[in-house]
Design an enzyme around this catalytic site. Structure first.
Site, PDB file in Angstrom:
ATOM      1  CB  ILE A 284       5.105 -50.677  52.135  1.00 22.81           C
ATOM      2  CG1 ILE A 284       4.495 -51.709  51.679  1.00 22.81           C
ATOM      3  CG2 ILE A 284       6.122 -50.055  50.777  1.00 22.81           C
ATOM      4  CD1 ILE A 284       6.073 -52.916  51.324  1.00 22.81           C
TER       5      ILE A 284
ATOM      6  CG  ASP B 263      -5.221 -33.005  41.107  1.00 27.46           C
ATOM      7  OD1 ASP B 263      -6.077 -34.139  41.031  1.00 27.46           O
ATOM      8  OD2 ASP B 263      -5.682 -31.795  41.930  1.00 27.46           O
TER       9      ASP B 263
ATOM     10  CE1 TYR C  20      -5.163 -45.770  51.014  1.00 26.90           C
ATOM     11  CE2 TYR C  20      -4.945 -47.686  52.575  1.00 26.90           C
ATOM     12  CZ  TYR C  20      -4.624 -46.247  51.718  1.00 26.90           C
ATOM     13  OH  TYR C  20      -3.517 -47.271  50.955  1.00 26.90           O
TER      14      TYR C  20
ATOM     15  CB  THR D  28       6.326 -45.075  52.144  1.00 26.67           C
ATOM     16  OG1 THR D  28       4.324 -44.492  52.766  1.00 26.67           O
ATOM     17  CG2 THR D  28       5.999 -46.268  51.403  1.00 26.67           C
ATOM     18  N   PRO D  29       6.969 -42.188  53.786  1.00 26.94           N
ATOM     19  CG  PRO D  29       7.660 -40.820  51.998  1.00 26.94           C
ATOM     20  CD  PRO D  29       7.775 -41.704  52.270  1.00 26.94           C
TER      21      PRO D  29
ATOM     22  CB  ILE E 248       5.343 -46.747  46.138  1.00 28.82           C
ATOM     23  CG1 ILE E 248       5.063 -47.686  47.690  1.00 28.82           C
ATOM     24  CG2 ILE E 248       4.946 -48.035  45.497  1.00 28.82           C
ATOM     25  CD1 ILE E 248       3.601 -48.495  48.207  1.00 28.82           C
TER      26      ILE E 248
ATOM     27  CE  LYS F  96      -5.125 -46.798  47.370  1.00 27.57           C
ATOM     28  NZ  LYS F  96      -4.778 -47.108  46.022  1.00 27.57           N
TER      29      LYS F  96
END
Length: 268
Positions: A192, A59, A157, A194-195, A17, A161
Protein backbone atom coordinates in the site's frame (compact mmCIF):
# COMPACT_ATOMS: atom_id res chain seq x y z
CA UNK A 1 -24.14 6.56 6.53
CA UNK A 2 -22.91 3.09 7.40
CA UNK A 3 -21.46 4.22 10.75
CA UNK A 4 -24.17 6.61 11.88
CA UNK A 5 -24.45 7.05 15.66
CA UNK A 6 -21.11 5.27 16.26
CA UNK A 7 -18.04 6.61 18.03
CA UNK A 8 -14.68 5.49 16.63
CA UNK A 9 -11.08 5.84 17.80
CA UNK A 10 -8.35 5.60 15.15
CA UNK A 11 -4.72 5.42 16.27
CA UNK A 12 -1.90 6.57 14.01
CA UNK A 13 -4.43 8.79 12.24
CA UNK A 14 -2.20 11.71 11.25
CA UNK A 15 -1.29 10.30 7.84
CA UNK A 16 -1.39 7.29 5.55
CA UNK A 17 -3.83 4.47 6.26
CA UNK A 18 -4.97 5.94 9.57
CA UNK A 19 -5.84 9.27 7.94
CA UNK A 20 -7.74 7.51 5.17
CA UNK A 21 -9.74 5.44 7.68
CA UNK A 22 -10.59 8.44 9.86
CA UNK A 23 -11.69 10.46 6.82
CA UNK A 24 -13.89 7.68 5.45
CA UNK A 25 -15.44 6.87 8.81
CA UNK A 26 -16.40 10.49 9.36
CA UNK A 27 -17.95 10.63 5.89
CA UNK A 28 -19.96 7.52 6.81
CA UNK A 29 -21.45 9.18 9.87
CA UNK A 30 -19.14 8.23 12.74
CA UNK A 31 -17.90 10.57 15.42
CA UNK A 32 -14.16 10.03 14.95
CA UNK A 33 -11.43 10.53 17.53
CA UNK A 34 -8.07 10.77 15.80
CA UNK A 35 -4.91 10.04 17.78
CA UNK A 36 -1.21 10.10 17.03
CA UNK A 37 2.14 11.33 18.39
CA UNK A 38 2.40 13.90 15.58
CA UNK A 39 0.09 16.41 17.24
CA UNK A 40 0.34 19.21 14.68
CA UNK A 41 -0.39 16.96 11.72
CA UNK A 42 -3.13 15.12 13.61
CA UNK A 43 -4.92 18.33 14.52
CA UNK A 44 -4.70 19.50 10.90
CA UNK A 45 -6.32 16.28 9.68
CA UNK A 46 -9.10 16.50 12.28
CA UNK A 47 -9.77 20.14 11.34
CA UNK A 48 -9.96 19.22 7.66
CA UNK A 49 -12.42 16.39 8.35
CA UNK A 50 -14.73 18.76 10.19
CA UNK A 51 -17.21 18.88 13.05
CA UNK A 52 -17.51 15.13 13.63
CA UNK A 53 -13.77 14.69 14.18
CA UNK A 54 -11.45 15.62 17.03
CA UNK A 55 -7.82 14.94 17.89
CA UNK A 56 -6.21 13.68 21.09
CA UNK A 57 -2.50 12.88 21.62
CA UNK A 58 -1.76 9.20 22.22
CA UNK A 59 1.49 7.27 22.39
CA UNK A 60 0.06 3.77 22.10
CA UNK A 61 3.09 2.22 23.80
CA UNK A 62 2.37 4.09 27.06
CA UNK A 63 -0.37 2.67 29.28
CA UNK A 64 -0.76 6.01 31.07
CA UNK A 65 -1.77 7.56 27.75
CA UNK A 66 -4.40 4.88 27.22
CA UNK A 67 -5.82 5.56 30.68
CA UNK A 68 -6.15 9.26 29.88
CA UNK A 69 -7.73 8.63 26.48
CA UNK A 70 -10.17 6.14 28.02
CA UNK A 71 -11.26 8.69 30.63
CA UNK A 72 -11.73 11.29 27.91
CA UNK A 73 -13.83 8.98 25.73
CA UNK A 74 -16.00 7.81 28.62
CA UNK A 75 -16.62 11.32 29.96
CA UNK A 76 -17.21 12.86 26.54
CA UNK A 77 -19.03 10.13 24.61
CA UNK A 78 -20.10 7.63 27.24
CA UNK A 79 -18.34 4.73 25.54
CA UNK A 80 -16.81 3.47 22.32
CA UNK A 81 -18.16 1.49 19.36
CA UNK A 82 -15.13 1.15 17.10
CA UNK A 83 -11.37 0.93 17.65
CA UNK A 84 -8.92 0.91 14.76
CA UNK A 85 -5.52 -0.11 16.12
CA UNK A 86 -3.47 1.32 13.27
CA UNK A 87 -0.45 3.00 14.90
CA UNK A 88 2.80 1.25 14.08
CA UNK A 89 6.44 1.63 13.05
CA UNK A 90 8.64 -0.36 10.69
CA UNK A 91 11.65 0.32 12.89
CA UNK A 92 14.08 0.96 10.05
CA UNK A 93 13.93 4.74 10.49
CA UNK A 94 12.74 4.93 14.09
CA UNK A 95 15.42 2.77 15.71
CA UNK A 96 19.17 2.27 15.44
CA UNK A 97 18.83 -1.36 14.32
CA UNK A 98 19.96 -3.59 12.72
CA UNK A 99 16.86 -5.76 12.31
CA UNK A 100 18.06 -9.00 10.74
CA UNK A 101 17.92 -12.20 12.86
CA UNK A 102 21.69 -12.59 13.13
CA UNK A 103 22.64 -9.07 14.20
CA UNK A 104 19.43 -7.65 15.68
CA UNK A 105 19.73 -4.92 18.26
CA UNK A 106 17.56 -6.02 21.17
CA UNK A 107 16.49 -2.51 22.21
CA UNK A 108 15.39 -1.76 18.64
CA UNK A 109 13.52 -5.07 18.67
CA UNK A 110 11.77 -4.09 21.91
CA UNK A 111 10.92 -0.62 20.62
CA UNK A 112 9.17 -2.00 17.54
CA UNK A 113 7.22 -4.46 19.69
CA UNK A 114 6.30 -1.80 22.25
CA UNK A 115 4.56 0.22 19.56
CA UNK A 116 3.20 -2.43 17.23
CA UNK A 117 2.32 -5.18 19.70
CA UNK A 118 2.04 -3.67 23.18
CA UNK A 119 0.20 -0.66 21.75
CA UNK A 120 -2.32 -2.90 20.03
CA UNK A 121 -2.80 -5.08 23.13
CA UNK A 122 -3.33 -2.02 25.34
CA UNK A 123 -5.80 -0.65 22.82
CA UNK A 124 -7.81 -3.87 22.96
CA UNK A 125 -7.66 -3.90 26.77
CA UNK A 126 -9.08 -0.43 27.20
CA UNK A 127 -11.48 -0.66 24.28
CA UNK A 128 -13.15 -3.75 25.73
CA UNK A 129 -13.95 -1.84 28.92
CA UNK A 130 -15.38 1.05 26.89
CA UNK A 131 -17.34 -1.16 24.49
CA UNK A 132 -19.35 -3.30 26.89
CA UNK A 133 -22.25 -0.85 26.78
CA UNK A 134 -22.29 -0.69 22.98
CA UNK A 135 -25.04 -2.47 21.08
CA UNK A 136 -22.52 -3.64 18.46
CA UNK A 137 -18.81 -2.89 18.79
CA UNK A 138 -15.83 -3.73 16.60
CA UNK A 139 -12.07 -3.80 17.07
CA UNK A 140 -10.01 -3.79 13.88
CA UNK A 141 -6.29 -4.38 14.25
CA UNK A 142 -4.10 -3.35 11.33
CA UNK A 143 -1.48 -6.05 10.92
CA UNK A 144 0.45 -6.52 7.68
CA UNK A 145 1.28 -8.94 4.93
CA UNK A 146 4.56 -9.11 6.84
CA UNK A 147 2.68 -10.77 9.68
CA UNK A 148 2.04 -13.78 7.46
CA UNK A 149 5.46 -14.20 5.86
CA UNK A 150 9.10 -13.74 6.87
CA UNK A 151 10.95 -10.45 6.35
CA UNK A 152 14.70 -11.14 6.75
CA UNK A 153 15.82 -7.52 7.26
CA UNK A 154 12.79 -6.38 9.22
CA UNK A 155 12.41 -9.32 11.59
CA UNK A 156 11.06 -7.27 14.49
CA UNK A 157 8.36 -5.74 12.31
CA UNK A 158 7.34 -9.14 10.92
CA UNK A 159 7.31 -10.67 14.40
CA UNK A 160 5.19 -7.88 15.86
CA UNK A 161 2.67 -8.00 13.04
CA UNK A 162 2.38 -11.78 13.29
CA UNK A 163 1.56 -11.34 16.98
CA UNK A 164 -1.11 -8.76 16.09
CA UNK A 165 -2.76 -11.38 13.89
CA UNK A 166 -2.78 -13.97 16.66
CA UNK A 167 -3.87 -11.65 19.45
CA UNK A 168 -6.80 -10.49 17.36
CA UNK A 169 -8.13 -14.04 17.38
CA UNK A 170 -7.65 -14.34 21.14
CA UNK A 171 -9.57 -11.10 21.67
CA UNK A 172 -12.33 -12.27 19.32
CA UNK A 173 -12.80 -15.55 21.19
CA UNK A 174 -12.52 -13.95 24.61
CA UNK A 175 -15.23 -11.41 23.85
CA UNK A 176 -17.45 -14.11 22.33
CA UNK A 177 -17.05 -16.35 25.39
CA UNK A 178 -17.83 -13.43 27.68
CA UNK A 179 -20.85 -12.64 25.51
CA UNK A 180 -19.63 -9.09 25.06
CA UNK A 181 -21.08 -7.24 22.04
CA UNK A 182 -17.56 -6.91 20.61
CA UNK A 183 -16.03 -8.41 17.49
CA UNK A 184 -12.31 -8.35 16.65
CA UNK A 185 -10.63 -8.88 13.29
CA UNK A 186 -7.29 -8.09 11.64
CA UNK A 187 -6.43 -6.52 8.29
CA UNK A 188 -3.21 -7.37 6.47
CA UNK A 189 -2.22 -4.71 3.94
CA UNK A 190 0.55 -5.36 1.46
CA UNK A 191 2.20 -2.94 -0.98
CA UNK A 192 0.00 0.00 0.00
CA UNK A 193 1.57 3.29 -1.07
CA UNK A 194 1.94 5.39 2.08
CA UNK A 195 4.67 7.77 3.35
CA UNK A 196 6.47 4.81 4.94
CA UNK A 197 7.63 3.86 1.42
CA UNK A 198 9.30 7.22 0.66
CA UNK A 199 12.71 6.38 2.05
CA UNK A 200 12.76 3.05 0.19
CA UNK A 201 11.58 4.38 -3.18
CA UNK A 202 13.93 7.34 -3.57
CA UNK A 203 13.15 10.33 -5.76
CA UNK A 204 12.45 11.18 -9.40
CA UNK A 205 13.24 8.49 -11.95
CA UNK A 206 14.51 6.15 -9.24
CA UNK A 207 11.11 6.31 -7.55
CA UNK A 208 9.25 5.60 -10.78
CA UNK A 209 11.51 2.67 -11.59
CA UNK A 210 11.19 1.21 -8.10
CA UNK A 211 7.39 1.49 -8.21
CA UNK A 212 7.30 -0.25 -11.59
CA UNK A 213 9.37 -3.12 -10.22
CA UNK A 214 7.06 -3.49 -7.21
CA UNK A 215 3.96 -3.27 -9.39
CA UNK A 216 5.31 -5.97 -11.72
CA UNK A 217 5.32 -8.44 -8.81
CA UNK A 218 1.71 -7.70 -7.80
CA UNK A 219 -0.96 -9.78 -9.58
CA UNK A 220 -3.26 -6.76 -9.99
CA UNK A 221 -0.34 -4.80 -11.43
CA UNK A 222 -0.31 -1.76 -9.16
CA UNK A 223 0.37 -0.68 -5.60
CA UNK A 224 -2.67 -0.15 -3.42
CA UNK A 225 -3.92 3.10 -1.92
CA UNK A 226 -4.72 3.85 1.73
CA UNK A 227 -8.41 4.06 0.86
CA UNK A 228 -8.31 0.40 -0.23
CA UNK A 229 -7.55 -0.51 3.37
CA UNK A 230 -10.03 2.06 4.67
CA UNK A 231 -12.93 0.43 2.82
CA UNK A 232 -12.02 -2.96 4.30
CA UNK A 233 -11.94 -1.39 7.76
CA UNK A 234 -15.32 0.21 7.07
CA UNK A 235 -16.88 -3.18 6.39
CA UNK A 236 -15.40 -4.76 9.53
CA UNK A 237 -16.38 -1.76 11.66
CA UNK A 238 -19.96 -1.62 10.41
CA UNK A 239 -22.91 -3.76 11.41
CA UNK A 240 -22.76 -5.35 7.96
CA UNK A 241 -20.09 -7.68 9.39
CA UNK A 242 -22.05 -8.55 12.53
CA UNK A 243 -21.33 -12.29 12.04
CA UNK A 244 -17.62 -11.82 11.30
CA UNK A 245 -15.05 -12.15 14.09
CA UNK A 246 -11.56 -13.61 14.36
CA UNK A 247 -10.78 -13.36 10.66
CA UNK A 248 -7.80 -11.92 8.81
CA UNK A 249 -8.45 -9.88 5.67
CA UNK A 250 -5.64 -9.50 3.13
CA UNK A 251 -5.55 -6.28 1.10
CA UNK A 252 -2.58 -6.91 -1.16
CA UNK A 253 -3.56 -7.04 -4.82
CA UNK A 254 -3.29 -10.84 -4.82
CA UNK A 255 0.30 -11.17 -3.57
CA UNK A 256 -0.53 -13.75 -0.91
CA UNK A 257 -2.52 -15.82 -3.36
CA UNK A 258 0.87 -17.24 -4.30
CA UNK A 259 1.03 -16.22 -7.93
CA UNK A 260 4.77 -15.51 -7.73
CA UNK A 261 5.39 -19.23 -7.22
CA UNK A 262 2.84 -20.44 -9.77
CA UNK A 263 4.05 -22.53 -12.74
CA UNK A 264 4.23 -20.82 -16.14
CA UNK A 265 1.34 -21.17 -18.56
CA UNK A 266 1.71 -23.76 -21.30
CA UNK A 267 0.96 -20.96 -23.74
CA UNK A 268 3.86 -18.84 -22.47
Amino acid sequence: MRLAHKTALVTGAARGIGEAIATLFAAEGAQVILSDINDELGRDVAARIGANACYIPLDVSREDDWVEVSHYIRSTYGGLDILINNAGIAGILETSGPHDPEHLDIESWHQVHRVNLDGMALGCKYAIALMKTSSAASIVNISSRSGLIGIPFAAAYASSKAAVRNHSKSVALYCAQKQYPIRCNSIHPGAIYTPIWDVMLGEGEDRESAMKVIASEIPLGTMGEPKDVAYAALYLASDESKYVTGIEMNIDGGILAGSAASPPSRDA
